[in-house]
Scaffold this motif. Structure first.
Motif, short mmCIF file in Angstrom:
data_model
loop_
_atom_site.label_atom_id
_atom_site.label_comp_id
_atom_site.label_asym_id
_atom_site.label_seq_id
_atom_site.Cartn_x
_atom_site.Cartn_y
_atom_site.Cartn_z
N VAL A 1 47.86 59.07 56.71
CA VAL A 1 47.62 60.50 56.99
C VAL A 1 46.19 60.87 56.63
CG1 VAL A 1 48.26 62.84 56.33
CG2 VAL A 1 50.03 61.12 56.71
N SER A 2 45.74 60.36 55.46
CA SER A 2 44.38 60.64 55.02
C SER A 2 43.38 60.03 56.01
CB SER A 2 44.16 60.07 53.62
OG SER A 2 42.82 60.20 53.23
N ALA A 3 43.68 58.81 56.50
CA ALA A 3 42.79 58.15 57.45
C ALA A 3 42.71 58.93 58.76
CB ALA A 3 43.27 56.72 57.71
N ALA A 4 43.84 59.54 59.17
CA ALA A 4 43.84 60.33 60.39
C ALA A 4 42.94 61.55 60.23
CB ALA A 4 45.26 60.76 60.74
N ARG A 5 42.94 62.17 59.04
CA ARG A 5 42.06 63.32 58.79
C ARG A 5 40.59 62.89 58.82
NH1 ARG A 5 45.31 65.86 53.58
NH2 ARG A 5 47.11 66.69 54.78
N GLU A 6 40.36 61.70 58.24
CA GLU A 6 38.98 61.21 58.28
C GLU A 6 38.52 61.00 59.73
OE1 GLU A 6 38.77 57.64 56.03
OE2 GLU A 6 39.50 58.56 54.17
N ALA A 7 39.40 60.43 60.55
CA ALA A 7 39.04 60.18 61.94
C ALA A 7 38.81 61.49 62.69
CB ALA A 7 40.15 59.38 62.62
N ALA A 8 39.63 62.53 62.38
CA ALA A 8 39.45 63.83 63.05
C ALA A 8 38.10 64.43 62.67
CB ALA A 8 40.59 64.76 62.66
N ALA A 9 37.72 64.32 61.39
CA ALA A 9 36.44 64.87 60.95
C ALA A 9 35.29 64.12 61.60
CB ALA A 9 36.33 64.76 59.42
N ILE A 10 35.45 62.80 61.77
CA ILE A 10 34.39 62.02 62.41
C ILE A 10 34.25 62.43 63.86
CG2 ILE A 10 33.80 59.68 63.17
CD1 ILE A 10 34.99 58.68 60.55
N PHE A 11 35.39 62.58 64.54
CA PHE A 11 35.31 62.99 65.95
C PHE A 11 34.69 64.38 66.11
CE2 PHE A 11 39.12 60.04 66.69
CZ PHE A 11 38.28 58.99 67.02
N ASP A 12 34.76 65.24 65.04
CA ASP A 12 34.13 66.57 65.06
C ASP A 12 32.69 66.49 64.58
OD1 ASP A 12 36.46 67.72 65.93
OD2 ASP A 12 37.17 68.31 63.93
N ASN A 13 32.20 65.22 64.42
CA ASN A 13 30.83 65.00 63.96
C ASN A 13 30.58 65.60 62.59
OD1 ASN A 13 29.93 63.55 66.25
ND2 ASN A 13 29.69 65.49 67.38
N ASN A 14 31.62 65.63 61.77
CA ASN A 14 31.48 66.18 60.42
C ASN A 14 31.59 64.98 59.46
OD1 ASN A 14 31.48 67.56 58.03
ND2 ASN A 14 32.99 69.10 58.66
N GLN A 15 30.51 64.22 59.36
CA GLN A 15 30.50 63.00 58.57
C GLN A 15 30.70 63.27 57.09
OE1 GLN A 15 30.20 60.35 60.46
NE2 GLN A 15 30.42 58.79 58.83
N ALA A 16 30.17 64.38 56.63
CA ALA A 16 30.29 64.72 55.20
C ALA A 16 31.74 64.99 54.83
CB ALA A 16 29.41 65.93 54.87
N GLN A 17 32.46 65.72 55.72
CA GLN A 17 33.88 66.02 55.43
C GLN A 17 34.70 64.73 55.43
OE1 GLN A 17 35.76 68.63 58.26
NE2 GLN A 17 37.56 68.96 56.92
N ALA A 18 34.37 63.82 56.38
CA ALA A 18 35.09 62.55 56.44
C ALA A 18 34.89 61.75 55.16
CB ALA A 18 34.63 61.74 57.66
N ARG A 19 33.60 61.76 54.67
CA ARG A 19 33.33 61.03 53.45
C ARG A 19 34.05 61.66 52.26
NH1 ARG A 19 29.78 57.12 51.48
NH2 ARG A 19 29.63 56.61 53.68
N GLN A 20 34.14 62.99 52.24
CA GLN A 20 34.80 63.71 51.16
C GLN A 20 36.31 63.38 51.16
OE1 GLN A 20 34.43 67.99 51.36
NE2 GLN A 20 35.44 68.27 49.36
N ILE A 21 36.93 63.36 52.35
CA ILE A 21 38.36 63.05 52.43
C ILE A 21 38.60 61.62 51.94
CG2 ILE A 21 40.28 62.68 54.02
CD1 ILE A 21 39.10 64.94 55.74
N HIS A 22 37.70 60.72 52.30
CA HIS A 22 37.84 59.32 51.88
C HIS A 22 37.76 59.19 50.36
CE1 HIS A 22 37.48 54.96 51.98
NE2 HIS A 22 36.37 55.07 51.20
N ASP A 23 36.76 59.87 49.78
CA ASP A 23 36.55 59.74 48.34
C ASP A 23 37.65 60.41 47.53
OD1 ASP A 23 34.28 58.31 48.88
OD2 ASP A 23 32.90 60.02 48.60
N GLU A 24 38.10 61.58 47.99
CA GLU A 24 39.05 62.36 47.21
C GLU A 24 40.51 61.95 47.46
OE1 GLU A 24 38.28 66.43 48.00
OE2 GLU A 24 36.32 66.43 46.99
N GLN A 25 40.84 61.41 48.63
CA GLN A 25 42.25 61.10 48.94
C GLN A 25 42.50 59.60 49.15
OE1 GLN A 25 43.67 63.54 52.19
NE2 GLN A 25 42.70 65.41 51.35
N SER A 26 41.69 58.97 49.99
CA SER A 26 41.95 57.57 50.32
C SER A 26 41.66 56.64 49.16
CB SER A 26 41.12 57.15 51.54
OG SER A 26 41.50 57.90 52.68
N VAL A 27 40.50 56.83 48.51
CA VAL A 27 40.12 55.92 47.43
C VAL A 27 41.13 55.91 46.29
CG1 VAL A 27 38.38 55.49 45.62
CG2 VAL A 27 37.66 55.93 47.98
#
Length: 464
Positions: A124-150
């Motif tokens: 689920v967290s990876a899907a949010r990261e992918a959605a943020a990347i597709f919206d060209n929001n690289q910072a949000q994707a990195r934040q989701i990765h660090d705060e949820q996926s890691v």
């Protein structure tokens, strides 16, 4: 000679049954030891292999989770199509590896379910990261990765590391136990099988001895049956001869007119035949009483030389072709025994010497001293005794069978009676011979009171 059905033989079947049961018990114990050893070793090998496989599964799941984490980080840094495909493949591999834990069951299946739940949240967290990347929001994707996926990756790795360490410890303990068991088996197995082999060998020898004894017993029974049949035939003949004479002479005395002289002559013949019958019956009864221990002797100090001289005197008159030669040791001390029975020994031996010397020849009687024993030898110059019969001639019913001996009267009881009397006097009798050169019978009797007294104490029912 002991009867084939005596106590020693009767005890053999019991020992044989015990030996058979013991043999079966040893075989069962060895088989049980082998089965237990094989089962224990096999169980420990299976457990060690299972723990090894489980440890390998933990390591493969840990490796898959790490690969998935790297693939996700690479996708965040460079969201290309190749990285997306690699991430999807890594997700599939992780799920497949986690499902392998389910096959182990128990706590491992529960761990697999927990890992799948964490992985589901991670997806689920990876899907949010992918959605943020597709919206060209690289910072949000990195934040989701660090705060949820890691954190979820870390939790999965921690739980897998803990399970791996525990599995490693259990596998090491299992292999150590297997090594200990193998060492014990290597030490114990030779000892157990050596003891088992020794027991099997001993029991097998007991059974083999029983079989041999049984075979000997059957042979003795067959021989005894044959000898008894021959004895019955011989005794029937020996009885029939005097009975025929008694019957014939008595019928003549009854039916014919006879003079007094003729009557006395026939009466003398009848008396002679009757005495012969009486001797036959007395011999059989005496031998039975001696062999059963019911014979009683009147022991007294005796001059063995006098017994020989008195016993030999009648033969000097009745056997002119067999001169009796006496060679007596005048310094021979007295012995203790039964005068009547020792006279019977000498009479039987001299009678045998004369009967089995049909061509005549001297019969030599000799006495001498040998330490604490008086030695009597009676030698003839007759047909001799075959070597194989030197022992059996003293057995009941035994006779030398040949064309020459077929005409010699006898029941085969004389020598068995001699042996029984000599043995009851604590003595020994045996024969030596050269066929065609004559035979010599040797009798050894103890001197003085002590030896006979000791023997009488040992055989209170036989000598009184």
């Amino acid at each position: 000679m002991d009867a084939p059905g005596g106590p020693a033989v009767a005890g053999r079947p019991i020992r044989a049954r015990v030996a058979s049961l013991g043999l079966a018990g040893v075989v069962i114990c060895l088989a049980a030891f082998t089965i237990v050893a094989a089962y224990t070793t096999r169980a420990q090998v299976d457990r060690a292999q299972l723990l090894q496989a489980l440890r390998d599964t933990y390591q493969s799941v840990t490796s898959a989770v790490g690969e998935e984490e790297n693939a996700e980080l690479a996708f965040i840094v460079d969201p290309s199509n190749d990285h997306s495909i690699a991430l999807s493949a890594a997700n599939g591999v992780t799920i497949a590896k986690i499902n392998e834990l389910t096959a182990h069951g128990g706590s491992d299946a529960q761990l697999a379910r927990d890992m799948l739940a964490l992985h589901g949240r991670l997806l689920v967290s990876a899907a949010r990261e992918a959605a943020a990347i597709f919206d060209n929001n690289q910072a949000q994707a990195r934040q989701i990765h660090d705060e949820q996926s890691v954190p979820m990756f870390f939790e999965m790795e921690v739980r897998l590391t803990t399970a791996t360490d525990q599995g490693e410890a259990e596998a090491s303990a299992a292999f150590a136990s297997l090594r200990d068991t193998s060492q014990w088996m290597l030490t114990l197995a030779p000892v157990v099988f050596t003891i088992g082999f020794v027991l099997l060998l001993g029991l097998w020898r007991i059974l083999e001895g029983y079989q041999q004894a049984t075979s000997r017993t059957y042979k003795q029974i067959e021989q005894l049956s044959r000898l008894r049949a021959e004895f019955v035939s011989t005794v029937s003949h020996e009885f029939r001869t005097p009975l025929t004479g008694i019957q014939g002479f008595s019928e003549m005395m009854r039916d014919e007119e006879l003079s007094v002289a003729q009557m006395r002559e026939f009466a003398g013949d009848i008396n002679k035949d009757a005495l012969r019958l009486a001797r036959l019956i007395a011999d059989m009864l005496d031998l039975d009483r001696m062999e059963s221990g019911r014979m009683t002797f009147n022991l007294e100090p005796l001059d063995l030389n006098r017994i020989l001289a008195d016993a030999a005197a009648p033969f000097r008159l009745s056997a002119a072709d067999h001169p009796i030669e006496l060679h007596l040791d005048e310094s021979l001390p007295t012995i203790v025994g039964s005068s009547d029975r020792l006279t019977q020994v000498v009479t039987n031996l001299v009678s045998n010497a004369i009967k089995y010397s049909p061509s005549g020849g001297a019969v030599e009687l000799r006495t001498e001293r040998d330490e604490k024993m008086a030695v009597l030898t009676i030698r003839d110059h007759g047909m001799g005794i075959p070597t194989e019969m030197l022992e059996t001639i003293f057995d009941r019913y035994s006779r030398i069978e040949s064309k020459v001996t077929a005409t010699i009267q006898g029941t085969g009881l004389g020598l068995p009676i001699v042996r029984q009397i000599v043995q009851l006097h604590a003595g020994k009798v045996w024969a030596t011979s050269e066929p065609g050169q004559g035979s010599t019978f040797h009798v050894r009797l103890p001197l003085g009171v002590p030896a006979v007294g000791e023997h009488a104490a040992a055989l209170p029912s036989a000598v009184a």
